[in-house]
Write a protein that holds these residues in place. Structure first.
Motif, PDB file in Angstrom:
ATOM      1  N   ASP A   1      50.717  36.449  44.363  1.00 19.76           N
ATOM      2  CA  ASP A   1      50.866  35.021  44.097  1.00 19.76           C
ATOM      3  C   ASP A   1      51.125  34.266  45.393  1.00 19.76           C
TER       4      ASP A   1
ATOM      5  N   ASN B   1      35.115  35.644  45.133  1.00 20.06           N
ATOM      6  CA  ASN B   1      36.501  35.410  45.535  1.00 20.06           C
ATOM      7  C   ASN B   1      37.306  36.700  45.438  1.00 20.06           C
ATOM      8  N   THR B   2      37.212  37.521  46.478  1.00 20.78           N
ATOM      9  CA  THR B   2      37.958  38.780  46.479  1.00 20.78           C
ATOM     10  C   THR B   2      39.463  38.560  46.544  1.00 20.78           C
ATOM     11  N   ALA B   3      39.886  37.419  47.106  1.00 17.41           N
ATOM     12  CA  ALA B   3      41.323  37.155  47.217  1.00 17.41           C
ATOM     13  C   ALA B   3      41.984  37.085  45.853  1.00 17.41           C
ATOM     14  N   LEU B   4      41.226  36.723  44.806  1.00 14.90           N
ATOM     15  CA  LEU B   4      41.797  36.646  43.466  1.00 14.90           C
ATOM     16  C   LEU B   4      42.303  38.009  43.000  1.00 14.90           C
ATOM     17  N   PHE B   5      41.688  39.090  43.502  1.00 11.65           N
ATOM     18  CA  PHE B   5      42.049  40.437  43.059  1.00 11.65           C
ATOM     19  C   PHE B   5      42.805  41.230  44.114  1.00 11.65           C
ATOM     20  N   THR B   6      42.853  40.742  45.343  1.00 10.59           N
ATOM     21  CA  THR B   6      43.512  41.501  46.417  1.00 10.59           C
ATOM     22  C   THR B   6      44.803  40.854  46.897  1.00 10.59           C
ATOM     23  N   ASN B   7      45.083  39.637  46.498  1.00  7.10           N
ATOM     24  CA  ASN B   7      46.290  38.931  46.926  1.00  7.10           C
ATOM     25  C   ASN B   7      47.304  38.872  45.800  1.00  7.10           C
TER      26      ASN B   7
ATOM     27  N   ARG C   1      42.426  29.055  37.850  1.00  9.13           N
ATOM     28  CA  ARG C   1      42.944  30.406  38.038  1.00  9.13           C
ATOM     29  C   ARG C   1      43.759  30.866  36.831  1.00  9.13           C
TER      30      ARG C   1
ATOM     31  N   GLY D   1      46.436  35.197  44.069  1.00  9.98           N
ATOM     32  CA  GLY D   1      45.726  36.283  43.403  1.00  9.98           C
ATOM     33  C   GLY D   1      46.584  36.916  42.323  1.00  9.98           C
ATOM     34  N   VAL D   2      45.985  37.824  41.588  1.00 13.42           N
ATOM     35  CA  VAL D   2      46.649  38.436  40.435  1.00 13.42           C
ATOM     36  C   VAL D   2      47.078  39.873  40.694  1.00 13.42           C
ATOM     37  N   LEU D   3      46.888  40.379  41.921  1.00 21.17           N
ATOM     38  CA  LEU D   3      47.172  41.791  42.171  1.00 21.17           C
ATOM     39  C   LEU D   3      48.636  42.122  41.900  1.00 21.17           C
TER      40      LEU D   3
END
Length: 434
Positions: free
Chosen positions: A203, A195-201, A404, A211-213
């Protein structure tokens, strides 16, 4: 009866004394063994609780690090696509209708089956297709393979967090939707990926897109402001109070107040920041600038106390030798005492920054609990922080946000470990032995 000789009486007294001494030694050794056992038990209990906590967080949050997509063929109907503005096309409806036709399912007059099928796909689907057509307009009128991201409920079903055996009124997926998901998986249409969106997106109101970015960048900017303010001011105040300040009632009063400020609840600093930085100075609300200023106020007492302790630990002979060689008081402090105290100063910085990173209450009062979808690019832009993001996600109604939440906690712990590791390496660089 014969009377005991004086030599026998003395020997008996010596034997009795030896026996008492040996008994006392046994009791003392037994107490030492018990004390060591209690210490080992305390460490074991602490490690057990730590492992239990981490295990529970990992168990709940590891599923957030992967997601599911379904690869389906989609015919891009030219009659329904605006070539000049593909994003305005209802691609979700198009995909749902074609998927129902693939499964040989007819919709009813109200279109409820199409609506139910649309609920299995993320809203990100329409943007993926629109972006692809924007880059390749020649795909209009052709059948293309689309890796459609699943909705949060469909993703939870594939992860085993939603079960068919659960009563229908207690889950958000109907039996019909579960049948469709099972068929997709049976036909090999579903695949899992990191799940790359967790680190690239940033809220989002959609759990599968959140994501958390944004929170990570916000926390980094906030800690940068905190470090730039708290560390220089804390070290400077500690050096003056420890090395230059005269010992009188005023300095004693200052020292007592610094110790008291270190014990003040963090929410009080949030109230102070709200009144001072937002209501009076009119600094931008929910910004890393205000958050960093509030956390700097909170970190200052810890930084001053730790630095003063490090300066006291420097042997007096260092100061005396420097002064004897003709160095001034200032040269002695900044060329000899402070460099030798730097490992302790770095320790104080690690403790104060780690404390600031995990604080939530002050951030809630200055508005960092609000929903901010983007990623900040400056310290005066609204943003969130990892602690406040964890608070928001845990209180969200969607079940997918809960996994999450645990994943964000793991990211926060990783952030803290990396930050502390860097500070420890820097501290060892300055470390001196005498």
């Amino acid at each position: 009866m014969t009377e005991a000789s004086p030599e026998n009486n003395a020997q008996q007294v010596r034997d009795a004394g030896v026996d008492r001494l040996q008994a006392g030694l046994k009791r003392r050794y037994a107490r030492e063994r018990r004390f060591k056992l209690y210490g080992r038990l305390a460490i074991a209990v602490a490690i057990g609780f730590l492992l239990l906590l981490l295990g529970r967080i990992i168990e709940q949050g590891h599923t957030a690090f992967y997601a599911h997509t379904v690869t389906i063929p989609v015919f891009i109907d030219p009659a329904r696509v605006d070539r000049n503005y593909p994003a305005g096309t209802n691609f979700e409806q198009m995909v749902a209708e074609q998927t129902l036709a693939r499964f040989h399912v007819e919709d009813d007059a109200a279109g409820s089956r199409t609506t139910a099928m649309r609920g299995l796909f993320s809203t990100e689907l329409k943007y993926l297709i629109a972006d692809r057509l924007q880059k390749e307009p020649g795909l209009i009128g052709q059948t293309i393979q689309v890796a459609a991201p699943m909705s949060d409920d469909a993703d939870l079903y594939f992860k085993g967090n939603i079960l068919r055996t659960t009563p229908a009124n207690q889950r958000r997926l109907s039996d019909q939707q579960i049948d469709w998901l099972d068929r997709m998986k049976t036909e090999g249409m579903v695949s899992a990926h990191f799940n790359t969106a967790l680190f690239t997106n940033g809220d989002s109101t959609e759990p599968e897109l959140a994501g958390v970015l944004g929170a990570v960048v916000g926390s980094a900017l906030m800690l940068l402001v905190t470090a730039l303010i708290a560390i220089p001011l804390g070290v400077g105040a500690a050096v003056y109070l420890e090395e230059f300040s005269p010992r009188n009632r005023l300095s004693d009063l200052i020292e007592v107040n610094i110790n008291n400020l270190a014990a003040v609840p963090s929410i009080v600093y949030g109230l102070l920041g709200l009144a001072l930085f937002i209501n009076w100075m009119h600094l931008p609300r929910s910004s890393p600038l205000v958050g960093g200023l509030v956390l700097a106020l909170m970190a200052l007492p810890t930084m001053i106390i730790a630095t003063r302790s490090a300066l006291k630990a420097v042997p007096p002979s260092i100061r005396e030798a420097a002064l004897a060689m003709g160095a001034s008081r200032t040269q002695t402090v900044f060329h000899h005492t402070l460099p030798l105290a730097m490992p302790g100063v770095m320790t104080g910085g690690i403790i104060s920054m780690a404390h600031a990173l995990g604080e939530t209450a002050p951030l809630l009062l200055i508005g960092m609990v609000s929903f901010v979808p983007g990623v900040p690019t400056a310290i005066d832009q609204p943003t969130g922080a990892l602690p406040s993001l964890i608070y928001i996600w845990e209180n969200a109604s969607e079940r997918a946000f809960h996994e999450r939440t645990a994943a964000a906690i793991l990211v926060l712990l990783g952030f803290m470990i990396v930050m502390n590791a860097g500070a420890i390496l820097l501290r060892r660089h300055f470390e001196r032995r005498w």
